[in-house]
Design an enzyme around this catalytic site. Structure first.
Site, PDB file in Angstrom:
ATOM      1  N   TRP A 104      -2.988  -4.831  -5.637  1.00 28.27           N
ATOM      2  CA  TRP A 104      -3.004  -4.276  -4.274  1.00 28.27           C
ATOM      3  C   TRP A 104      -4.378  -3.725  -3.950  1.00 28.27           C
ATOM      4  CZ3 TRP A 104       0.636  -6.065  -1.442  1.00 28.27           C
ATOM      5  CH2 TRP A 104       1.885  -6.350  -1.997  1.00 28.27           C
ATOM      6  N   ASP A 172      -4.524   4.812  -1.328  1.00 25.20           N
ATOM      7  CA  ASP A 172      -3.257   4.115  -1.127  1.00 25.20           C
ATOM      8  C   ASP A 172      -2.278   4.713  -2.134  1.00 25.20           C
ATOM      9  OD1 ASP A 172      -1.089   2.441  -1.144  1.00 25.20           O
ATOM     10  OD2 ASP A 172      -2.202   0.600  -1.582  1.00 25.20           O
ATOM     11  N   LYS A 196       9.230   3.012  -1.351  1.00 21.61           N
ATOM     12  CA  LYS A 196       9.365   3.270  -2.788  1.00 21.61           C
ATOM     13  C   LYS A 196       9.867   4.688  -3.021  1.00 21.61           C
ATOM     14  CE  LYS A 196       5.685   0.005  -3.074  1.00 21.61           C
ATOM     15  NZ  LYS A 196       6.385  -1.144  -3.594  1.00 21.61           N
TER      16      LYS A 196
END
Ligand code: PMP
Length: 361
Positions: A104, A172, A196
């Site tokens: 990511w 992030d 999440k």
């Protein structure tokens, strides 16, 4: 299937059962309005007050003040932030530093190259991201430094963030957001897809230092400009109403647990139980993260002696109501995601299964 299984998916992921049930009630009759939260106008009083409360609760949990920071609830996923951050803060003549710690992070790094100069200030790609670097070659006067606090695919977590001085620090936090105590005030921008740790898919929380946004680029599309959303208190356009409602319930849940201190304690305990099972298995289960200090408390990645055994492990686990243990398709192996809402009982059930599976196979 029983009413409830132990869900180890990496995201969308398990939520506390009591939150799921509360959300279900609000789905039918929101705040006694005779309408579901899906049907109520985002300009109506009860909705706006719920929305504001979710923003304020989030800031409170992080120990941040509304004078200095603002919370936006945006669409487009965390992936959209990969471009929205440089859209606002990186010009062609500037350099942004990126710490490349996983798939990511690499996507964020790649996207930023469309906007300006980008420096990989550290990368662990040479070892398939099996650790988190602690040494960074930062660019003096960089536009910002971008980090990823938890690497969902490979199961590593950042414990030592770069010291960036006056350079804004961006993170992030999609896969460990609000899972631990941190000095959140050292970040100028935090973003996290909700699916999440803090709710369902469909909304991304973006926490911004207001004084930085005042310096953002202005020649960018209206919807991309953080300033647009700040000016309209995150209601410039129709927000992801239903996901935000559940995020609001999750903020209350975190506070009821005793805030981040209690949540972190629980997460530490769960991870310790699971990693001990791996470490005490005489090499049958092998953790994929080489540096113990880099191990994620959220995504525990491990291998078995063969791919055949891994497939059997995932299938047999499913029969025992332990769901979602297959590793990400890009890395293989097994992965147990044990976010905030995963219970100790869930982890104990998994460990019990792992011991039996090892004995039988
Ligand atoms: N960053 C991280 C660390 C992630 O784990 C994910 C999703 N798994 C993303 C970004 C992308 O999130 P989204 O699917 O919401 O765009």
């Amino acid at each position: 299937m029983p009413e409830r299984v132990h869900n180890f998916f990496a995201g969308p992921a398990t939520l506390p059962y009591e939150v799921v049930k509360k959300a279900a009630a609000g789905m039918v009759n929101f705040k006694d309005s005779g309408m579901s939260v899906m049907e109520v106008s985002h300009r109506s009083g009860p909705f706006e007050s719920m929305f504001k409360e979710a923003q304020n609760d989030m800031l409170g949990i992080m120990g941040l003040t509304p004078e200095e920071y603002v919370v936006l609830f945006l669409g487009g996923g965390a992936s959209m932030q990969f471009c929205q951050v440089p859209f606002n803060f990186l010009s062609q003549d500037q350099t942004a530093d990126y710490i490349v710690t996983g798939g990511w992070a690499k996507k964020a790094y790649k996207e930023a190259k469309l906007f300006g100069k980008v420096n990989a200030a550290a990368s662990s790609e040479d070892t398939n991201f099996s650790y988190v670097p602690t040494k960074f070659s930062l660019t003096p006067g960089a536009a910002y430094v971008h980090t990823t606090s938890n690497n969902t695919l490979v199961g590593t977590q950042m414990r030592h963030f770069p010291e960036t001085g006056a350079v804004p620090l961006v993170c992030d936090m999609s896969s460990d957001f609000l899972s631990r105590e941190l000095d959140y005030g050292k970040f100028s921008l935090i973003y996290a897809g909700a699916q999440k740790n803090i709710g369902p898919a469909g909304v991304t929380a973006v926490i911004l230092r207001k004084s930085w946004v005042e310096k953002a680029k202005t020649d960018i599309p209206t919807m991309m400009a953080y300033s647009t959303h700040i000016k309209e208190e995150s209601l410039f356009n129709t927000p992801p109403a239903l996901p935000v409602y559940v995020v609001g319930l999750m903020m209350k849940w975190i506070m009821e647990q005793g805030g981040l201190k209690a949540v972190e304690k629980n997460n530490d305990r769960k991870a310790a139980i699971l990693y001990s099972c791996i470490d005490d298995s005489d090499g049958y289960y092998k953790g994929t993260v080489t540096d113990p200090d880099s191990r994620s408390l959220m995504n525990v990645c491990f291998r078995l002696p063969s791919e055949e055994l891994e497939a059997k492990f995932v299938n047999d686990a499913k029969k025992a109501d332990l769901i979602g243990l297959k590793g990400h398709r890009s890395v293989g192996g097994c992965r147990a995601s044990i976010y905030n809402a995963m219970t100790i009982e869930g982890v104990e059930a998994l460990v019990d299964f792992m011991k039996k599976f090892r004995a039988a196979n």
